[in-house]
Design a protein around this motif. Structure first.
Motif, mmCIF file in Angstrom:
data_model
loop_
_atom_site.group_PDB
_atom_site.id
_atom_site.type_symbol
_atom_site.label_atom_id
_atom_site.label_comp_id
_atom_site.label_asym_id
_atom_site.label_seq_id
_atom_site.Cartn_x
_atom_site.Cartn_y
_atom_site.Cartn_z
ATOM 1 N N LEU A 91 0.814 -1.207 0.000
ATOM 2 C CA LEU A 91 0.000 0.000 0.000
ATOM 3 C C LEU A 91 0.846 1.254 0.000
ATOM 4 O O LEU A 91 0.379 2.333 -0.349
ATOM 5 N N VAL B 264 -6.664 1.185 -7.888
ATOM 6 C CA VAL B 264 -7.440 0.059 -7.381
ATOM 7 C C VAL B 264 -7.798 -0.891 -8.515
ATOM 8 O O VAL B 264 -7.747 -2.120 -8.355
ATOM 9 N N PHE C 93 -6.558 -5.366 -3.348
ATOM 10 C CA PHE C 93 -7.048 -4.287 -2.482
ATOM 11 C C PHE C 93 -8.169 -4.775 -1.576
ATOM 12 O O PHE C 93 -8.188 -4.492 -0.380
ATOM 13 N N GLY D 276 -6.486 -2.193 2.747
ATOM 14 C CA GLY D 276 -6.895 -1.857 1.389
ATOM 15 C C GLY D 276 -8.395 -1.848 1.206
ATOM 16 O O GLY D 276 -8.932 -1.057 0.424
ATOM 17 N N VAL E 262 -10.949 0.931 -0.590
ATOM 18 C CA VAL E 262 -11.938 0.640 -1.629
ATOM 19 C C VAL E 262 -13.320 1.127 -1.216
ATOM 20 O O VAL E 262 -14.034 1.763 -2.001
#
Length: 441
Positions: free
Chosen positions: A3, A25, A32, A38, A42
């Motif tokens: 990340l 993404v 993700f 992650g 999103v």
């Protein structure tokens, strides 16, 4: 997935920054969504693109009577500023990526949360991709192959890994899709689902958004055995009948069969049994403690207050409760909300409110010094007429020192102006009694 391997230029416009984040993404959507941190990125991106604020999970409010089922949440997502067209395009691309990698996103918990958030945002933003993702999700989780019971929708609702996603799909599925799901995989199995510790949640989501014909079939199948299912299903069924008034008399008939006392025409609901509804295995109360009202019981009784023609059997049940029980209800948060509904509901006539309020006489001081009880006293005061307010003030004024030293009681004393009542009763009466009793000119 690293990340920290990429940064977004926040110095650019918000539209450009979100587009760059979205492209990042889309480069690895599975990575993700499966990553614990992650997945937060999103979900935040989805909400930003759809213009949907983050809201805590909770019970959906019951829509007004006559509202079309399945339309909750379908209002435009933005209020004030219009979202850039690129946001909608990027949101559809993310939905297509989720649909492509659906097989990999169903199992991990973090990825499942991303799919649930995608369904909610797509539904709120009125995107055509919502129906496609919903159909793909249902087809993956409950394929429904003929002759294979393990693939049925009922079996999927009993599976912890699939149930949450199916509930999310039911929430946004719409009336037609819910009708097909019910008739293909749930009809005839409702009693087992209602008693299942996990599957009952899916049945409740179905009832929250089902059209009238589906609710009628559920009522016909579950009605004769209401007392044997999960109380949450009973509450959801009452809420669904509240949305569809033609079904209310049938629902009331089944409730009187399961929780009624006496014989027609003087039959009444046993409110003490309805108020104590709790899931099998116990509720949230402490072991050995007896709670006069639970959350499920309070919600069910609040729904019944909106049923047409339910006033005689329901208010008769409340009148039959002893004074100590009514006062004990006011000391629990669910009971306080129920008291507030009784004092504010248009279906409860003023004489009935006065009779119910008199059940608290002699206990107003102890209630005023309690967190939930003080709210009940406030609701009773707001609904009382001039003479009723004077009687409350006389009872509470005798305990003014105790009220003034209590963190909750002092607010009750201030609102009722008990100091003024003791010092200048005529002025107090002009403020609180005269407006209620003076005749029109």
């Amino acid at each position: 997935m690293d990340l920290g391997a990429k940064t977004v230029d926040l110095g650019a416009t918000v539209e450009g920054a979100l587009w760059e984040l979205g492209e990042w993404v889309l480069g690895d959507p599975v990575g993700f969504c499966k990553h614990p941190q992650g997945s937060f990125v999103v979900r935040g991106l989805l909400r930003a693109l759809g213009g949907v604020p983050k809201t805590p999970a909770g019970l959906s409010p019951c829509p007004p009577e006559g509202a079309e089922p399945g339309t909750q949440g379908a209002e435009p997502a933005t209020q004030g500023a219009e979202l850039p067209p690129s946001f909608r395009l990027l949101l559809q691309r993310l939905a297509e990526a989720f649909e492509t990698h659906l097989l990999e996103l169903v199992e991990p918990a973090s990825a499942s949360l991303c799919l649930q958030e995608a369904l909610r945002v797509l539904h709120r933003s009125q995107s055509e991709a919502c129906a496609r993702l919903c159909d793909a999700l249902i087809g993956r989780l409950a394929p429904g192959r003929p002759g294979d019971p393990d693939s049925s929708l009922a079996a999927a609702l009993e599976d912890p890994r699939r149930a949450r996603l199916l509930e999310a799909a039911m929430t946004v599925g719409g009336a037609g899709r819910l009708r097909r799901l019910f008739r293909a995989g749930l009809r005839g199995r409702l009693l087992a689902l209602a008693a299942h510790p996990l599957a009952n949640h899916g049945l409740r989501r179905l009832l929250d958004h089902a059209p009238r014909d589906v609710v009628g079939e559920v009522l016909a199948e579950l009605g004769p055995a209401l007392a044997r299912g999960h109380p949450g299903v009973t509450v959801a069924l009452a809420g669904a009948c509240r949305r569809h008034p033609p079904l209310q008399q049938e629902a009331l008939h089944y409730l009187l069969q399961a929780f009624g006392s006496g014989e027609p025409p003087n039959q009444v609901l046993r409110v003490e049994l309805l108020a104590k509804l709790r899931p099998p295995g116990g509720g949230a109360e402490e072991e050995g403690a007896e709670t006069p009202v639970t959350l499920q019981g309070s919600l069910l009784l609040q729904h019944l207050l909106h049923f047409r023609g339910a006033e005689p059997v329901l208010l008769g049940g409340f009148r039959a409760l002893p004074r100590p029980v009514m006062a004990a209800m006011a000391l629990a948060p669910p009971g306080a909300r129920l008291w507030h509904a009784l004092m504010t509901s248009p279906s409860v006539p003023p004489p009935a409110r006065r009779r119910l309020a008199r059940k608290l006489q002699g206990r107003l001081s102890s209630l005023s010094c309690h967190r939930s009880g003080s709210r009940v006293v406030d609701a009773v005061w707001a609904a009382a007429t001039g003479p009723g307010r004077a009687a409350m003030a006389r009872e509470l004024a005798a305990q003014l020192p105790a009220l003034s030293s209590d963190p909750y009681g002092r607010f009750v004393a201030r609102k009722l102006e008990l100091d003024l009542f003791l010092r200048r009763p005529r002025l107090w009466e002009r403020r609180h009694v005269a407006p209620e009793t003076k005749s029109p000119r």
